[in-house]
Design an enzyme around this catalytic site. Structure first.
Site, PDB file in Angstrom:
ATOM      1  N   MET A  50       0.845  -1.203   0.000  1.00 26.81           N
ATOM      2  CA  MET A  50       0.000   0.000   0.000  1.00 26.81           C
ATOM      3  C   MET A  50       0.880   1.252   0.000  1.00 26.81           C
ATOM      4  SD  MET A  50      -3.411  -0.912   2.116  1.00 26.81           S
ATOM      5  CE  MET A  50      -2.731  -0.710   3.744  1.00 26.81           C
ATOM      6  N   GLY A  51       2.166   1.103  -0.326  1.00 28.19           N
ATOM      7  CA  GLY A  51       3.064   2.259  -0.326  1.00 28.19           C
ATOM      8  C   GLY A  51       3.485   2.611   1.092  1.00 28.19           C
ATOM      9  N   LEU A  53       6.528   3.034   1.876  1.00 30.72           N
ATOM     10  CA  LEU A  53       7.467   1.903   1.944  1.00 30.72           C
ATOM     11  C   LEU A  53       8.627   2.146   2.906  1.00 30.72           C
ATOM     12  CD1 LEU A  53       7.610   0.914  -1.836  1.00 30.72           C
ATOM     13  CD2 LEU A  53       5.976   0.216  -0.070  1.00 30.72           C
ATOM     14  N   GLY A  56      11.292  -2.946   5.431  1.00 26.54           N
ATOM     15  CA  GLY A  56      10.576  -4.236   5.360  1.00 26.54           C
ATOM     16  C   GLY A  56      10.097  -4.507   3.939  1.00 26.54           C
ATOM     17  N   HIS A  57       9.536  -3.486   3.291  1.00 22.69           N
ATOM     18  CA  HIS A  57       9.096  -3.657   1.900  1.00 22.69           C
ATOM     19  C   HIS A  57      10.299  -3.859   0.975  1.00 22.69           C
ATOM     20  CE1 HIS A  57       5.738  -1.143   3.614  1.00 22.69           C
ATOM     21  NE2 HIS A  57       5.050  -2.116   3.065  1.00 22.69           N
ATOM     22  N   LYS A 175       5.115 -10.248   9.113  1.00 22.89           N
ATOM     23  CA  LYS A 175       4.618  -9.433  10.231  1.00 22.89           C
ATOM     24  C   LYS A 175       3.086  -9.460  10.266  1.00 22.89           C
ATOM     25  CE  LYS A 175       4.476  -4.823  10.621  1.00 22.89           C
ATOM     26  NZ  LYS A 175       3.103  -4.569  11.133  1.00 22.89           N
ATOM     27  N   ASP A 176       2.475  -9.387   9.089  1.00 21.78           N
ATOM     28  CA  ASP A 176       1.011  -9.480   9.018  1.00 21.78           C
ATOM     29  C   ASP A 176       0.651 -10.963   8.919  1.00 21.78           C
ATOM     30  OD1 ASP A 176       0.297  -6.622   8.965  1.00 21.78           O
ATOM     31  OD2 ASP A 176       1.483  -6.631   7.137  1.00 21.78           O
ATOM     32  N   GLN A 179      -2.941 -12.046   8.014  1.00 19.25           N
ATOM     33  CA  GLN A 179      -3.146 -11.723   6.595  1.00 19.25           C
ATOM     34  C   GLN A 179      -2.501 -12.787   5.706  1.00 19.25           C
ATOM     35  OE1 GLN A 179      -2.696  -7.691   4.755  1.00 19.25           O
ATOM     36  NE2 GLN A 179      -0.682  -8.412   4.165  1.00 19.25           N
ATOM     37  N   SER A 211       7.058  -0.942  10.367  1.00 23.30           N
ATOM     38  CA  SER A 211       5.676  -0.768   9.911  1.00 23.30           C
ATOM     39  C   SER A 211       5.544   0.641   9.345  1.00 23.30           C
ATOM     40  CB  SER A 211       4.723  -0.930  11.099  1.00 23.30           C
ATOM     41  OG  SER A 211       3.481  -0.326  10.814  1.00 23.30           O
TER      42      SER A 211
END
Ligand code: PAF
Length: 313
Positions: A50-51, A53, A56-57, A175-176, A179, A211
């Protein structure tokens, strides 16, 4: 570099429509196939985000980069998964910085659709249901969140499908954890032709799980938030020693930290999210692969974290 050793351009190609995404990945995959020759099918890696960033991304993107000839990162703040308009409005939108970070990771294509590009028929009438596993923990605190998340992930996985013969993988952060478990289950239950890859949590040097929401913590809140990773670390250490987990004590430690409002701390099965341990003293030793999951509000920011507990006994 790709798996076939081709250097990457520094700036990803930015596309916003599904048709442009398909055209770009098809051309890149066809090029990769020619370079590979007899070395097998080309590979496409998709990283939905979802941007906003952060490192982690970047780890997700680099993991996809190492394994794939073509890497696509999607950036879409999905309204369906926000229960609260204020939360949606203040979600960080940092496209320029995101493109810079993704360029440095060697990403080929960034798919950043508008709400109209993603939902051309308006708000979808038909959605993916997360079922019972989507109603507990995060799902209990954020009703409808997982249905909205799965609906957009199903769309992104479909939109990212290679238009030419290729291996297809999608990368999500551990982490999620709930999900990720639900996405794995959706792909299994609905036969979505994609391989789901989980990528380990990235932590700051002080232990805080990275996060997009951490940027909203002030220094005091950030320091208070560290109780979450500390408690998870203690649970993990107890599980490693084969000791009772003492979840009640762990919850009390979080409750005692000023500024931290605990939502839940539970030990669950990592794939079904059903409880794996009970907080009563004496019967709460970990008995197999399990996940300790925590959520708390620190100031105005809701944080989640988790730790895998090793099997003992
Ligand atoms: O984890 C996220 O950033 C989002 O939930 C996802 C998977 C990109 C769907 O919007």
């Amino acid at each position: 570099m790709t798996p076939t050793g081709t250097p990457r351009p520094a700036t990803p190609l930015l596309v916003s429509t599904p048709a442009d995404l398909r055209a770009a990945t098809t051309a890149l995959l066809d090029g990769a196939r020619s370079r590979r020759g007899a070395a097998g099918r080309p590979t496409l890696g998709l990283v939905p985000t979802m941007g906003g960033l952060h490192e982690g991304h970047a780890t997700l993107a680099r993991t996809a980069r190492r394994a794939s000839d073509v890497v696509v990162v999607s950036i879409f703040v999905n309204p369906l998964q926000f229960g609260d308009q204020a939360d949606l409005d203040r979600y960080p939108r940092t496209l320029d910085a995101d493109l810079g970070l993704l360029g440095a990771c060697g990403v080929d294509v960034v798919f950043a659709p508008s709400v109209e590009d993603m939902y051309p028929g308006g708000e979808p009438l038909v959605r993916v249901s997360a079922g019972r596993a989507g109603e507990v923990l995060e799902g209990a605190s954020r009703p409808g969140h997982f249905d909205g998340m799965l609906t957009v992930v199903a769309k992104l996985l479909n939109l990212g499908l290679p238009g030419t013969d290729a291996d297809y993988g999608a990368y999500f952060g551990e982490k999620d954890a709930q999900q990720l478990a639900l996405i794995r289950r959706m792909v299994l239950d609905l036969d979505v032709p994609v391989r789901i890859e989980g990528v380990p949590i990235v932590r700051d040097t002080d232990g805080l799980a990275l996060s997009s929401r951490n940027r909203f913590l002030d220094a005091e809140e950030r320091s208070a938030a560290l109780v979450l990773s500390r408690v998870l670390g203690s649970l993990r250490a107890r599980a490693e020693r084969g000791e009772p987990l003492d979840l009640a004590g762990a919850r009390a430690e979080i409750d005692a930290r000023e500024g931290v409002d605990l939502d839940y701390l539970e030990v669950v099965d990592a794939s079904t999210f059903t409880p794996r341990a009970h907080p009563a003293p004496g019967d709460d030793a970990a008995v197999g692969p399990a996940l300790a999951v925590v959520a708390a509000r620190v100031g105005a920011v809701r944080l989640i974290d988790n730790a895998v507990l090793p099997a003992v006994g």
